[in-house]
Each structure stands twice: as structure tokens, then as C-alpha cells.
Design a protein around this motif. Sequence first.
Motif, PDB file in Angstrom:
ATOM      1  N   TYR A  35       0.844  -1.184   0.000  1.00  0.00           N
ATOM      2  CA  TYR A  35       0.000   0.000   0.000  1.00  0.00           C
ATOM      3  C   TYR A  35       0.889   1.247   0.000  1.00  0.00           C
ATOM      4  CZ  TYR A  35      -4.442  -2.383   0.921  1.00  0.00           C
ATOM      5  OH  TYR A  35      -5.572  -3.157   0.813  1.00  0.00           O
ATOM      6  N   GLN A  37       0.829   5.233   1.274  1.00  0.00           N
ATOM      7  CA  GLN A  37       0.105   6.156   2.135  1.00  0.00           C
ATOM      8  C   GLN A  37       0.725   7.545   2.041  1.00  0.00           C
ATOM      9  OE1 GLN A  37      -0.083   5.282   6.388  1.00  0.00           O
ATOM     10  NE2 GLN A  37      -2.058   6.320   6.545  1.00  0.00           N
ATOM     11  N   GLN A  41      -3.461  10.829   4.498  1.00  0.00           N
ATOM     12  CA  GLN A  41      -4.427  10.031   3.726  1.00  0.00           C
ATOM     13  C   GLN A  41      -4.463   8.592   4.211  1.00  0.00           C
ATOM     14  OE1 GLN A  41      -6.407  11.438   1.239  1.00  0.00           O
ATOM     15  NE2 GLN A  41      -5.477  13.325   1.999  1.00  0.00           N
ATOM     16  N   GLY A  42      -5.473   7.875   3.775  1.00  0.00           N
ATOM     17  CA  GLY A  42      -5.535   6.455   4.061  1.00  0.00           C
ATOM     18  C   GLY A  42      -4.636   5.678   3.101  1.00  0.00           C
ATOM     19  N   PRO A  43      -4.266   4.470   3.478  1.00  0.00           N
ATOM     20  CA  PRO A  43      -3.455   3.648   2.573  1.00  0.00           C
ATOM     21  C   PRO A  43      -4.195   3.361   1.266  1.00  0.00           C
ATOM     22  CG  PRO A  43      -3.443   2.744   4.818  1.00  0.00           C
ATOM     23  CD  PRO A  43      -4.496   3.807   4.779  1.00  0.00           C
ATOM     24  N   PHE A  45      -4.193   0.932  -2.141  1.00  0.00           N
ATOM     25  CA  PHE A  45      -3.728  -0.366  -2.628  1.00  0.00           C
ATOM     26  C   PHE A  45      -2.810  -0.221  -3.837  1.00  0.00           C
ATOM     27  CE2 PHE A  45      -3.927  -4.807  -3.608  1.00  0.00           C
ATOM     28  CZ  PHE A  45      -4.020  -4.898  -4.998  1.00  0.00           C
ATOM     29  N   LEU A  91       3.701   0.917   2.683  1.00  0.00           N
ATOM     30  CA  LEU A  91       3.368  -0.070   3.706  1.00  0.00           C
ATOM     31  C   LEU A  91       3.221  -1.449   3.088  1.00  0.00           C
ATOM     32  CD1 LEU A  91       0.611   1.974   5.561  1.00  0.00           C
ATOM     33  CD2 LEU A  91       2.807   1.335   6.536  1.00  0.00           C
TER      34      LEU A  91
ATOM     35  N   PHE B  89      -8.985   4.379  10.788  1.00  0.00           N
ATOM     36  CA  PHE B  89      -9.380   4.126   9.406  1.00  0.00           C
ATOM     37  C   PHE B  89     -10.403   3.003   9.368  1.00  0.00           C
ATOM     38  CE2 PHE B  89      -6.389   6.728   7.129  1.00  0.00           C
ATOM     39  CZ  PHE B  89      -5.252   6.774   7.913  1.00  0.00           C
ATOM     40  N   GLY B 103     -10.896   4.075   4.136  1.00  0.00           N
ATOM     41  CA  GLY B 103     -11.429   5.427   4.201  1.00  0.00           C
ATOM     42  C   GLY B 103     -10.296   6.422   4.382  1.00  0.00           C
ATOM     43  N   THR B 104     -10.653   7.689   4.463  1.00  0.00           N
ATOM     44  CA  THR B 104      -9.657   8.757   4.516  1.00  0.00           C
ATOM     45  C   THR B 104      -9.159   9.046   5.925  1.00  0.00           C
ATOM     46  OG1 THR B 104     -11.495  10.303   4.481  1.00  0.00           O
ATOM     47  CG2 THR B 104     -10.351   9.911   2.401  1.00  0.00           C
TER      48      THR B 104
END
Lengths: 116, 112
Positions: A35, A37, A41-43, A45, A91, B89, B103-104
Motif C-alpha cells: 500500500y 500512504q 491520507q488512508g493507505p 492499494f 506499507l 481508518f 477510508g480517509t
Amino acid sequence: GAGVSQSPRYKVAKRGQDVALRCDPISGHVSLFWYQQALGQGPEFLTYFQNEAQLDKSGLPSDRFFAERPEGSVSTLKIQRTQQEDSAVYLCASSLGGLMTNYGYTFGSGTRLTVV
Amino acid sequence: GENVEQHPSTLSVQEGDSAVIKCTYSDSASNYFPWYKQELGKRPQLIIDIRSNVGEKKDQRIAVTLNKTAKHFSLHITETQPEDSAVYFCAASSGGYQKVTFGTGTKLQVIP
């Protein structure tokens, strides 16, 4: 090993340089994920391996990104000709399950890549 | 592909109060919903998960609820403590091999 190990922990690369990021998953974990990141922000894919087979690489942002897991354990994510937009934490996660089974991920500590 | 939305982006609560984080997902085929906690500079860690055949799951001070019809799921933390401060998350998985979409994130701050 006891957890997912990633190296290096930090990497500073000059723009245009190639980098290789290593992931050593938990022994016996079939599934391995990469992933990306970005800060805050979120990870997101990148790619998935089941044992040595790369079953999904739909998240790789360009053909400069390449991943492999030749013996079904250690995986390497390679980025060629790095660009500033590649700066992020990368990650690696492994999971016990394979197809049609859902288990939570165990993440590594990540590699923070900074391209200058 | 799957799209996961998360609200709020930041949340401040007094120690001892409850915190609720809400997520929605788009793919009706999603069947696994994990929640991860990420402290500053550290790796995301799985704190709880729920599968689509269950409507609610609880683990001590943490609970998750799932409404498949509305495609909503939520994280509830009761009796919050300063060590609960982190980014949380939500995620959803619809693939046959556990690929999850995150999610963010929600930055939770518990004020002592």
C-alpha cells in the motif's frame, strides 16, 4: 518472524534515481499486500501477492513501479526513475488468509520515501 | 471499484465521553469491514473487524455496527482515554482475496 519487517525505514532519493523497498512478511502468511500512504491520507492499494503469484497489480500508478515475491516470502517493491509525487510511506502487509478468506492485515512499519 | 467514505475527519472528545466514527461503502458485494488505529508515525493496527453476516460486534470499550441495507458501518468507543488518541481508518473488502479499500481517516483527540 514475529512481525512484518520492512527496510529501509527511511529513504531519500534524488529525482530520477531507482529505489528498492523490502518486505519480510510473517512466516507462513500466504497473502502479501503493498500500500502507498500519502501524508494525511488512508493507505491506497498497490498490489497483491498470493504466495509467489502476483494476482493483482491494478493499483500500481505507472510502469515505473514493479513488485516481486519470487519465493513466496520476501517481497521487493521497485520504483524506477523516482519522481517527487512518489514521496509517501510504503506499507507492506501480510495476512494468513488466501482466496475467499478474510483475515485482518498485519502491517509493517513502512518505508518513508522522500524524493528530492 | 469500492469507494469508502469516512466522517468526521477530525473529532475531539473529553476523556470519558464516547466517540463515534461513521463510514459508508459503495460495493454491495463487500463482506468484511476492518477498523485500524494508527498512532503518529506508526503502523496501522487492526483493532476490530466485522463480517457481513453479523450486525454488531463488541470488544471491551470498542463496538462496531453494520447496516448492510444502507451500506453503513460505524465504530463506537466508550469511556475514551487519552491513549485512544490516534487516526482511525475504516475499510471494506469485496475481493475474494481480502484486498481492502480504506477510508480517509478520522483524527481522534481525547482531551484529558
